[in-house]
Design a protein around this motif. Structure first.
Motif, PDB file in Angstrom:
ATOM      1  N   GLU A  43       0.820  -1.209  -0.055  1.00 47.00           N
ATOM      2  CA  GLU A  43       0.105   0.078  -0.004  1.00 47.00           C
ATOM      3  C   GLU A  43       0.891   1.284   0.097  1.00 47.00           C
ATOM      4  OE1 GLU A  43      -2.762  -0.300   3.147  1.00 47.00           O
ATOM      5  OE2 GLU A  43      -3.575  -1.836   2.463  1.00 47.00           O
ATOM      6  N   VAL A  44       2.113   1.115  -0.495  1.00 49.78           N
ATOM      7  CA  VAL A  44       2.827   2.325  -0.558  1.00 49.78           C
ATOM      8  C   VAL A  44       2.071   3.466  -1.292  1.00 49.78           C
ATOM      9  CG1 VAL A  44       4.102   1.491  -2.557  1.00 49.78           C
ATOM     10  CG2 VAL A  44       5.270   3.073  -1.182  1.00 49.78           C
ATOM     11  N   LYS A  45       2.543   4.906  -0.688  1.00 48.87           N
ATOM     12  CA  LYS A  45       2.035   5.851  -1.269  1.00 48.87           C
ATOM     13  C   LYS A  45       3.320   6.927  -1.691  1.00 48.87           C
ATOM     14  CE  LYS A  45      -0.552  10.118   0.003  1.00 48.87           C
ATOM     15  NZ  LYS A  45      -1.187  10.723   0.979  1.00 48.87           N
ATOM     16  N   LEU A  46       3.339   7.135  -3.250  1.00 50.24           N
ATOM     17  CA  LEU A  46       4.230   8.076  -3.623  1.00 50.24           C
ATOM     18  C   LEU A  46       3.578   9.515  -3.940  1.00 50.24           C
ATOM     19  CD1 LEU A  46       6.903   8.850  -4.930  1.00 50.24           C
ATOM     20  CD2 LEU A  46       6.025   7.571  -7.148  1.00 50.24           C
ATOM     21  N   THR A  47       4.104  10.337  -3.444  1.00 55.61           N
ATOM     22  CA  THR A  47       3.728  11.860  -3.534  1.00 55.61           C
ATOM     23  C   THR A  47       4.714  12.590  -4.403  1.00 55.61           C
ATOM     24  OG1 THR A  47       2.377  11.730  -1.744  1.00 55.61           O
ATOM     25  CG2 THR A  47       2.733  13.851  -2.692  1.00 55.61           C
ATOM     26  N   ILE A  48       4.601  13.157  -5.536  1.00 47.76           N
ATOM     27  CA  ILE A  48       5.643  13.970  -6.220  1.00 47.76           C
ATOM     28  C   ILE A  48       5.167  15.281  -6.451  1.00 47.76           C
ATOM     29  CG2 ILE A  48       7.046  13.744  -8.261  1.00 47.76           C
ATOM     30  CD1 ILE A  48       6.083  10.948  -8.740  1.00 47.76           C
ATOM     31  N   ASP A  49       6.018  16.211  -5.970  1.00 47.49           N
ATOM     32  CA  ASP A  49       5.758  17.746  -6.378  1.00 47.49           C
ATOM     33  C   ASP A  49       6.184  17.965  -7.893  1.00 47.49           C
ATOM     34  OD1 ASP A  49       4.073  18.555  -4.530  1.00 47.49           O
ATOM     35  OD2 ASP A  49       5.739  19.347  -2.866  1.00 47.49           O
ATOM     36  N   THR A  50       5.599  18.410  -8.681  1.00 48.12           N
ATOM     37  CA  THR A  50       6.141  18.535 -10.318  1.00 48.12           C
ATOM     38  C   THR A  50       5.646  20.015 -10.365  1.00 48.12           C
ATOM     39  OG1 THR A  50       3.980  17.999 -11.340  1.00 48.12           O
ATOM     40  CG2 THR A  50       5.417  16.188 -10.674  1.00 48.12           C
ATOM     41  N   PRO A  51       6.237  20.350 -11.624  1.00 44.92           N
ATOM     42  CA  PRO A  51       6.009  21.850 -11.931  1.00 44.92           C
ATOM     43  C   PRO A  51       4.442  22.088 -12.097  1.00 44.92           C
ATOM     44  CG  PRO A  51       7.911  21.001 -13.184  1.00 44.92           C
ATOM     45  CD  PRO A  51       7.351  19.653 -12.544  1.00 44.92           C
ATOM     46  N   ASP A  52       3.859  20.949 -12.466  1.00 45.20           N
ATOM     47  CA  ASP A  52       2.463  21.111 -12.871  1.00 45.20           C
ATOM     48  C   ASP A  52       1.425  20.851 -11.593  1.00 45.20           C
ATOM     49  OD1 ASP A  52       2.684  21.608 -15.618  1.00 45.20           O
ATOM     50  OD2 ASP A  52       3.143  19.484 -15.768  1.00 45.20           O
ATOM     51  N   GLY A  53       1.980  20.693 -10.517  1.00 42.25           N
ATOM     52  CA  GLY A  53       1.169  20.338  -9.315  1.00 42.25           C
ATOM     53  C   GLY A  53       1.718  18.690  -8.619  1.00 42.25           C
ATOM     54  N   ASP A  94       8.942  -1.713   8.926  1.00 41.62           N
ATOM     55  CA  ASP A  94       8.937  -3.217   8.860  1.00 41.62           C
ATOM     56  C   ASP A  94       9.902  -3.777   7.384  1.00 41.62           C
ATOM     57  OD1 ASP A  94       7.844  -3.426  11.186  1.00 41.62           O
ATOM     58  OD2 ASP A  94       5.885  -3.808  10.285  1.00 41.62           O
ATOM     59  N   ASP A  95      10.817  -3.082   7.281  1.00 42.02           N
ATOM     60  CA  ASP A  95      11.781  -3.494   6.357  1.00 42.02           C
ATOM     61  C   ASP A  95      11.252  -3.184   4.750  1.00 42.02           C
ATOM     62  OD1 ASP A  95      13.944  -3.983   8.072  1.00 42.02           O
ATOM     63  OD2 ASP A  95      13.042  -6.000   8.239  1.00 42.02           O
ATOM     64  N   ARG A  96      10.137  -2.253   4.857  1.00 40.89           N
ATOM     65  CA  ARG A  96       9.487  -1.995   3.552  1.00 40.89           C
ATOM     66  C   ARG A  96       9.172  -0.535   3.452  1.00 40.89           C
ATOM     67  NH1 ARG A  96       5.694  -6.287   0.858  1.00 40.89           N
ATOM     68  NH2 ARG A  96       7.103  -8.178   0.750  1.00 40.89           N
ATOM     69  N   ILE A  97       9.468  -0.049   2.396  1.00 44.44           N
ATOM     70  CA  ILE A  97       8.912   1.294   1.888  1.00 44.44           C
ATOM     71  C   ILE A  97       7.405   1.482   1.981  1.00 44.44           C
ATOM     72  CG2 ILE A  97       9.279   3.310   0.547  1.00 44.44           C
ATOM     73  CD1 ILE A  97      11.988   1.870  -0.519  1.00 44.44           C
ATOM     74  N   ALA A  98       7.022   2.394   2.929  1.00 46.35           N
ATOM     75  CA  ALA A  98       5.639   2.486   3.129  1.00 46.35           C
ATOM     76  C   ALA A  98       5.179   3.658   2.373  1.00 46.35           C
ATOM     77  CB  ALA A  98       5.051   2.808   4.622  1.00 46.35           C
ATOM     78  N   GLY A  99       6.093   4.871   2.237  1.00 44.10           N
ATOM     79  CA  GLY A  99       6.040   6.094   1.807  1.00 44.10           C
ATOM     80  C   GLY A  99       7.114   6.629   1.122  1.00 44.10           C
ATOM     81  N   ILE A 100       7.080   7.431  -0.061  1.00 41.51           N
ATOM     82  CA  ILE A 100       7.904   8.149  -0.701  1.00 41.51           C
ATOM     83  C   ILE A 100       7.527   9.585  -1.105  1.00 41.51           C
ATOM     84  CG2 ILE A 100       9.511   8.197  -2.700  1.00 41.51           C
ATOM     85  CD1 ILE A 100       9.092   5.265  -3.079  1.00 41.51           C
ATOM     86  N   MET A 101       8.344  10.561  -0.563  1.00 37.30           N
ATOM     87  CA  MET A 101       7.934  12.016  -0.925  1.00 37.30           C
ATOM     88  C   MET A 101       9.119  12.538  -1.744  1.00 37.30           C
ATOM     89  SD  MET A 101       7.359  14.911   1.869  1.00 37.30           S
ATOM     90  CE  MET A 101       9.092  14.486   2.664  1.00 37.30           C
ATOM     91  N   ALA A 102       8.463  13.142  -2.809  1.00 39.98           N
ATOM     92  CA  ALA A 102       9.567  13.520  -4.184  1.00 39.98           C
ATOM     93  C   ALA A 102       9.138  14.872  -4.263  1.00 39.98           C
ATOM     94  CB  ALA A 102       9.356  12.669  -5.024  1.00 39.98           C
ATOM     95  N   VAL A 103      10.254  15.662  -4.588  1.00 40.18           N
ATOM     96  CA  VAL A 103      10.228  17.022  -5.135  1.00 40.18           C
ATOM     97  C   VAL A 103      10.840  16.829  -6.480  1.00 40.18           C
ATOM     98  CG1 VAL A 103      10.386  19.242  -4.580  1.00 40.18           C
ATOM     99  CG2 VAL A 103       9.713  17.828  -2.682  1.00 40.18           C
ATOM    100  N   ALA A 104       9.991  17.394  -7.313  1.00 40.91           N
ATOM    101  CA  ALA A 104      10.749  17.572  -8.949  1.00 40.91           C
ATOM    102  C   ALA A 104      10.483  18.725  -9.449  1.00 40.91           C
ATOM    103  CB  ALA A 104      10.338  16.392  -9.648  1.00 40.91           C
ATOM    104  N   ASP A 105       9.909  19.579  -8.594  1.00 41.09           N
ATOM    105  CA  ASP A 105       9.649  20.983  -9.137  1.00 41.09           C
ATOM    106  C   ASP A 105      10.880  21.867  -8.973  1.00 41.09           C
ATOM    107  OD1 ASP A 105       8.710  23.567  -9.682  1.00 41.09           O
ATOM    108  OD2 ASP A 105       7.082  23.568  -8.066  1.00 41.09           O
ATOM    109  N   PRO A 106      11.378  22.279 -10.200  1.00 41.82           N
ATOM    110  CA  PRO A 106      12.648  23.075 -10.165  1.00 41.82           C
ATOM    111  C   PRO A 106      12.608  24.302  -9.247  1.00 41.82           C
ATOM    112  CG  PRO A 106      12.076  22.290 -12.499  1.00 41.82           C
ATOM    113  CD  PRO A 106      11.057  21.982 -11.651  1.00 41.82           C
TER     114      PRO A 106
END
Length: 290
Positions: free
Chosen positions: A202-212, A266-278
């Motif tokens: 149930e991992v959640k990846l959140t990415i901030d991009t130039p478009d939102g 518990d040795d697994r990635i449950a969430g990834i927060m990414a910033v890719a907005d220049p």
């Protein structure tokens, strides 16, 4: 900005509570802007109320702020693409020596609690924040949730266990970093099965991009995107982002490409927060490439 009048006794009483109410809303929502909006809405509701009928103003305001915050959280859950504004990101080099001696990192560990709380459901989050952080009685929390005091207590207890489990994982920095390194190696080599092994289902990846903001849910979807997005970086450096293991990647010309922060449970990635907005990346105080 407050519309309260300094000569109004009700307004003066509200102003005396403003900082505490803002703290409650911020811990609930993880966004200073949203917290300000919630506090202002609480003032508007108070201004429409006959103050003589309120016997405990602090308790009444806490209840109102809690209910408004709960509505915001439930709205976010229904519309994950409109999730909260990120708290300020504190990025420090992850070189391994005693992080407790680094003042900036100590601040980032405090901010990491917001990341942990964000993983809780709205009811759990409200019960935990109000009781454990602000000592609100379970009877009052139950009233906000429309549940019994015992039910509110159980929600807080369940949330506390999740927070403590994540705290234990946070303390195990080396083990977390091994999981993140395995993820990065699998992404680099296009190893889909390897990615699935280290991702929570149930991992959640959140990415901030130039478009939102883009939100991707589930290990299969995140793994597919990680394989496709593995290229393009000219260099990578290990960092801590709000106390969580992360990386900064740079383009060949030395400009930052992205920041990623990983929540490992518990040795697994449950969430990834990414910033890719220049624009966001350019405004941040980032370590230099190695």
């Amino acid at each position: 900005m407050s519309d309260t009048s300094p000569t109004d006794p009700v307004a003066k009483a509200f102003e005396a509570q403003r900082d505490r109410l803002r703290a409650v809303a911020y811990r609930m929502l993880g966004s200073h802007a949203d917290a300000e909006d919630v506090v202002q809405e609480a003032w508007l509701r108070l201004s429409r109320q006959d103050a003589a009928t309120i016997h405990n103003l602090a308790g009444w305001l806490t209840t109102v702020v809690g209910r408004i915050s709960l509505d915001v959280l439930r709205s976010r859950q229904a519309h994950p693409e409109t999730s909260y504004d990120d708290p300020q990101l504190v990025v420090t080099v992850d070189d391994g020596p005693a992080p407790e001696d680094d003042v900036a990192l100590a601040d980032s560990v405090g901010l990491a609690l917001l990341v942990v709380i964000e993983s809780l459901g709205p009811s759990e989050r409200l019960a935990f924040v109000l009781h454990d952080l602000f000592a609100v009685p379970f009877e009052e929390i139950g009233q906000i949730l429309g549940k019994s005091a015992n039910a509110a207590k159980m929600l807080a207890s369940r949330a506390r266990r999740k927070v403590q489990a994540t705290d234990r994982q946070t303390a195990a920095g080396r083990e977390q970093r091994k999981v993140v390194d395995a993820f990065l190696a699998a992404a680099r080599h296009g190893d889909f099965e390897g990615l699935l092994r280290v991702l929570d289902p149930e991992v959640k990846l959140t990415i901030d991009t130039p478009d939102g903001r883009v939100v991707i849910l589930g290990a299969t979807e995140v793994a597919a995107g990680s394989r496709l997005g593995a290229g393009g970086a000219g260099g990578v450096r290990k960092v801590l982002v709000n106390g969580l293991p992360g990386i900064i990647s740079w383009r060949e010309d030395g400009t930052p490409l992205a920041i990623l922060a990983f929540t490992v449970v518990d040795d697994r990635i449950a969430g990834i927060m990414a910033v890719a907005d220049p624009v966001k990346l350019a405004s941040m105080d980032l370590p230099a490439p190695e």
